[in-house]
Design an enzyme around this catalytic site. Structure first.
Site, PDB file in Angstrom:
ATOM      1  N   ASP A 175    -103.559  45.794  45.039  1.00  0.00           N
ATOM      2  CA  ASP A 175    -103.488  47.224  45.333  1.00  0.00           C
ATOM      3  C   ASP A 175    -104.241  47.567  46.616  1.00  0.00           C
ATOM      4  O   ASP A 175    -103.908  48.538  47.298  1.00  0.00           O
ATOM      5  CB  ASP A 175    -104.002  48.047  44.154  1.00  0.00           C
ATOM      6  CG  ASP A 175    -105.505  48.013  44.005  1.00  0.00           C
ATOM      7  OD1 ASP A 175    -106.107  46.944  44.218  1.00  0.00           O
ATOM      8  OD2 ASP A 175    -106.088  49.059  43.663  1.00  0.00           O
ATOM      9  N   GLU A 221    -110.970  46.902  48.398  1.00  0.00           N
ATOM     10  CA  GLU A 221    -110.708  48.331  48.199  1.00  0.00           C
ATOM     11  C   GLU A 221    -111.409  49.164  49.256  1.00  0.00           C
ATOM     12  O   GLU A 221    -110.814  50.055  49.874  1.00  0.00           O
ATOM     13  CB  GLU A 221    -111.177  48.736  46.809  1.00  0.00           C
ATOM     14  CG  GLU A 221    -111.099  50.222  46.540  1.00  0.00           C
ATOM     15  CD  GLU A 221    -111.807  50.568  45.246  1.00  0.00           C
ATOM     16  OE1 GLU A 221    -113.045  50.599  45.238  1.00  0.00           O
ATOM     17  OE2 GLU A 221    -111.119  50.781  44.239  1.00  0.00           O
TER      18      GLU A 221
END
Length: 1020
Positions: free
Chosen positions: A601, A420
């Site tokens: 993601d 991330e």
């Protein structure tokens, strides 16, 4: 073929990654014209090597200007050997032969008299790595205030490096400064901090004696100062002497920030200087210092001189009472539209009878200029993020999860990091290229990702050549509670076929995966890298720092406080003798193996960032500068398709481990699932790959799907023959998923699963399905529930808003038209810097019907409801929410809802800017969950670290892993953390501790919210 333990990244707030590969980071090197050295220049340079592994190294360079101010500044030096700079920061780096030039960045051109600037880099070399000896500032050799004719070629002398040397300590609280050595010592060095004369309420509370060794000398250690409560209202000060035998001592000035009200009334105004966007407004706050005996009226008046376009339009007369005196009230300044390109200014006087007035200077941010106040604030925030003094980046340039080390959420330590954080770094550098037209940092950030968090070929021993796509993995069921582990392996359950492996090998020529792992221990806090070196290499890594690790393994109830960290490269050096950590998770004979887990993601966010880099660079005519990075982004998207597949490649609707296995692409849900993973034996004799059966609304990225589809730009298109078609299907499926999960109020519910209870169990008959996936109110994890954090709402809808902006997708608009007013209605913009956004949510009901139409639209859900349990001030989520509203408003182009979204976004950003710190923008937050630090396993509650009876292992630092241990018990290093005393006091029965955190992702999102608003709404 034997798979390792199930690897699954999950998080309450964040996910993350990183990896060390022996691949050098590439950097675009430019040439620059000669700059004149017209000023009377004197300077001093400190060169401090931060790390060196025998072929790569990193260093920080501190430049102090002892002469006249220079602008722009330029540093030059020459390598004595074959060193090359691979990546630099806080300046524009270039190298020609052995000559290196660093030119001031666009946001910090000037270097004033007495000012310091720090730059840094990562580089490569072979042979010896001798430090450069001569540095020049704008052509003048730096030898201090009285330069000698020839600088000494000797290595940097030993010295104490202390920062900062002036510290403000709040009364009743603490503050810190850091200490390290300038050079590697030959033996241990003890450094003491001793309080001298001055205010005796200021004391050294921890770190008064620090020991530096030949291995930790370059790592800053913390000294904590405390200011005791007293009854006076004087801001006392005291000098702290930082000293070590034989070295020049350094003085630190500690200044108390008193919290006692003075006896004299005064006006408290903040800020006293601000920028007002042309055609828009800005605010400052006013309050009184102490309670008045009667009502007090405060007025704000514009001076007769200055730019008449700047006026006070609200709050020109404020009334303070004995009860509201301490609450800031806002004064609104406006800047009228004009036709000039001048940033005018005007002084406003804040006054009240009998009190000293306060002057506020307002400067217009003209929209005829190429930049505005928000772009300026972006550059300021960016500079803080990249500054070595702020502490966001490791010596290698890796973004830490947070500046602070005592932080437990998804990563269980602040100086771990995640995929991330890397994806946010890439996105941040794309925004930097957007603003400055400099694309070298964007390219360098992708190279940094490849070097440290995408496992190299050497990091994947055997290259997965033994992997059989027809038999991808052996089956191990998931369980709901950690005490049900280790899980048994079963070879009787048939996994489906992997349809991607052969296509990817045909496209790229090998079986090696190109995807990020989710978590790395940057500083090797756990010590799994201990012992690596010339005689020990593990998974291609012979360095101690930057180690791949994992934590979550044992079902949806496993909180971060119940995890047992372990290395991704399992050589069985630690854990249980002869078994390592595998016996905690999987039954059977343990084998040395490696394994990595991807958080989809994050990879999708990196593709999303690459798309915007393409758009902005193309607008500037600079696309050719990033073309090779765009190709890599397309490759990342090619492998990201593993996120579409069921864990064991089972078909949708599977309700038994013996259900029909998938063939071809029948096992694809065409959504972004929670993870995919891969690994193999150290000797390369077997290998495996798995997907995930669980799909969460917060993980979807329909913009990335569009980018990678045939409708997206060809520069980012994956090379595999079927990839673009797969992503085109995924685009429609993801938007449909949002619509299917949207509550009656507008919020997006949890998700859906193809494996009930993680074991393909029989499914509840009363729950609807989405393409064979059963609705799951909180998919993947339950402690805390994965559906309660509002951040997933903001992250997901920001991507959908960008899709709407780019393509005008009508279903995306319908979801946003319902979500935006719900989010705006639950956002409060208060006085001064105060705001509140949703924090935790509760859910009831379910989607109204099952859905499986490849082209239709899911029905509304009148029986699916969300309520806001509480609100908060999470600065990162606030920035994500603002960005969602910004992109939506930009597409709506003046609609009533669009204007409301724009105003709310601006209100959030303006209030965030009133909470600046020297490191970024942060607001203190309580951490009641830290009560779980010392929880041992409790069979009745299921909480605490479960360790099976009979297991006995050891962590690298000597902490034993046996039943009865707590989170802290296998992480005793936390006892040495400079902020541990706050947690200990809480565990001893004290108040809930409060921390001010600077998370990299959050600070980057704030910077990008500023850039988005300043670019999409240049007039404010």
């Amino acid at each position: 073929m034997r798979p390792p333990p199930r690897l699954r990244p999950r998080s309450w707030r964040f996910r993350a990654t990183a990896v060390f590969a022996a691949v050098a980071a590439a950097v675009a090197l430019a040439t620059f014209p000669t700059l004149p050295a017209s000023a009377a220049i004197a300077c001093q340079v400190t060169y401090a090597k931060q790390w060196d592994n025998g072929s790569g190294f990193g260093a920080n360079i501190s430049i102090q200007n002892l002469g006249d101010a220079v602008s722009p500044w330029r540093l030059t030096y020459t390598w004595p050997g074959n060193q090359t700079v691979q990546q630099g920061w806080n300046g524009t780096w270039s190298q020609s032969g052995s000559n290196v030039t660093v030119v001031a960045p666009s946001w910090a051109q000037s270097l004033g008299t007495g000012a310091n600037v720090g730059v840094g880099f990562n580089g490569q070399y072979s042979g010896t790595n001798t430090n450069p000896s001569t540095f020049s500032l704008n052509g003048t050799v730096c030898n201090g205030p009285n330069p000698s004719p020839s600088p000494s070629p000797s290595p940097s002398p030993q010295a104490l490096l202390v920062t900062p040397t002036t510290v403000s300590v709040p009364e009743g609280g603490t503050a810190t400064y850091s200490v390290r050595l300038q050079a590697q010592p030959s033996s241990n060095v003890t450094v003491t901090s001793t309080a001298g004369s001055g205010d005796t309420s200021l004391t050294v509370s921890s770190g008064s004696s620090l020991t530096f060794t030949s291995s930790n000398w370059a790592t800053a250690q913390t000294v904590t100062l405390a200011a005791a409560q007293d009854s006076d209202s004087t801001n006392g000060s005291r000098t702290i002497a930082v000293a070590s035998s034989g070295l020049t001592s350094v003085s630190v000035t500690a200044n108390e920030v008193d919290d006692d009200p003075g006896t004299t009334q005064s006006l408290i105004v903040s800020p006293t200087a601000l920028q007002v966007p042309e055609g828009n407004t800005a605010i400052f706050g006013v309050r009184l210092a102490i309670a008045p005996s009667s009502n007090v009226t405060v007025t704000t008046t514009a001076s007769s001189s200055g730019d008449a376009d700047l006026t006070a339009t609200a709050g020109t007369s404020l009334t303070f009472t004995p009860s509201n005196y301490a609450t800031a009230q806002n004064v609104t300044l406006s800047a009228a539209q004009d036709s000039d390109s001048t940033n005018g200014s005007r002084t406003f006087t804040v006054a009240s009878s009998g009190l000293s007035s306060v002057a506020v200077t307002a400067t217009e941010a003209d929209d005829e200029n190429t930049s505005n106040a928000y772009i300026t604030e972006f550059q300021t925030q960016y500079n803080k993020l990249k500054s070595s003094a702020s502490g966001y980046l490791s010596p290698e340039g890796i973004p830490y999860h947070s500046v602070e080390t005592l932080l437990v959420e998804a990563p269980d330590h602040g100086h771990e990091t995640t995929s991330e954080a890397f994806s946010y770094l890439i996105w941040l550098e794309a925004q930097y290229g957007r603003v400055t037209r400099n694309w070298a940092p964007f390219n360098a950030s992708w190279s940094l990702m490849e070097q440290y968090i995408i496992p190299s070929t050497a990091g994947q021993p055997g290259g997965q050549t033994a992997y059989n796509p027809a038999d991808p993995a052996d089956y191990a069921p998931e369980f709901n509670q950690p005490n049900q582990y280790p899980s048994p392996l079963s070879t009787s359950v048939v996994a489906g076929q992997d349809p991607l492996a052969n296509e990817l090998q045909s496209t790229y020529g090998n079986r090696t995966m190109y995807a990020m792992h989710w978590l790395i221990d940057v500083d090797d806090v756990y010590g799994f890298g201990t012992g690596r070196g010339s005689s020990l290499s593990e998974c291609g890594d012979n360095t101690k720092r930057v180690t791949y690790i994992n934590t979550y393994q044992r079902g949806p109830q496993e909180s971060v406080f119940e995890t047992i960290p372990h290395p991704s490269c399992e050589t069985q050096r630690y854990g249980q003798s002869g078994g390592g950590f595998q016996p905690l998770f999987i039954q059977g004979t343990a084998a040395p193996q490696w394994r990595y887990t991807n958080a989809p993601d994050a990879d999708a966010r990196a593709v999303q960032a690459a798309y915007w880099a393409l758009i902005w660079a193309t607008e500037q005519g600079n696309q050719s500068q990033i073309s090779s990075t765009l190709t890599k982004a397309g490759k990342l998207g090619d492998y990201l398709r593993y996120a579409m597949y069921d864990k064991y490649f089972k078909n949708p609707g599977c309700a038994s481990p013996t259900c029909t296995a998938g063939s071809g692409k029948s096992s694809s849900a065409y959504l972004l699932n929670w993870y995919f993973a891969w690994g193999g034996a150290m000797d390369g004799t077997w290998a495996w790959r798995i997907g995930s059966s669980h799909n969460h609304g917060g993980y979807q990225n329909p913009l990335a799907a569009w980018v990678l589809s045939s409708a997206g730009p060809s520069a980012l298109r994956p090379q595999s023959p079927t990839a673009a078609t797969d992503w085109g299907t995924s685009l429609t499926r993801q938007v449909q998923f949002y619509k299917w999960l949207q509550s009656a109020e507008g919020g997006i519910a949890g998700g859906a699963t193809n494996s009930w209870d993680g074991a393909y169990a029989s499914r509840p008959s009363n729950l609807p399905q989405f393409f064979g996936q059963t609705y799951d109110v909180d998919p993947v994890y339950h402690d805390p529930p994965s559906n309660q954090w509002f951040g997933f709402q903001a992250w997901g809808m920001q991507r959908l808003a960008e899709l709407y902006y780019v393509t005008g997708n009508t279903m995306a608009k319908s979801v946003l038209d319902k979500w935006v007013p719900w989010a705006v209605a639950n956002t409060t913009l208060g006085s001064g810097a105060t705001f509140a956004i949703p924090n935790e949510m509760d859910w009831s009901g379910a989607p109204s019907a099952s859905f499986s139409s490849t082209s239709g639209t899911p029905a509304d859900n009148p029986g699916l409801h969300v309520s806001i349990r509480n609100t908060g001030t999470d600065v990162g989520v606030a920035a994500s929410l603002a960005r969602t509203l910004i992109w939506y408003a930009a597409k709506e182009n003046g609609s009533t809802l669009g204007n409301s979204a724009k105003a709310t976004a601006k209100g959030l950003i303006d209030r965030l800017l009133l909470s600046k710190t020297s490191k970024g923008i942060a607001i203190p937050e309580p951490r009641a969950d830290y009560q779980r630090f010392d929880d041992v396993y409790n069979a009745s509650t299921g909480q605490g670290v479960y360790i099976p009876s009979g297991f006995s292992g050891v962590m690298p630092n000597g902490d034993t892993i046996v039943p009865g241990k707590s989170f802290l018990g296998i992480r005793s290093f936390y006892l040495q953390d400079p902020e541990w005393s706050k947690v200990q006091a809480y565990l001893d029965g004290g108040a809930v501790p409060t921390f001010t955190y600077h998370r990299f992702w959050a600070q980057a999102d704030i910077a990008m919210a500023l850039a988005d608003y300043g670019t999409l709404f240049p007039a404010g």
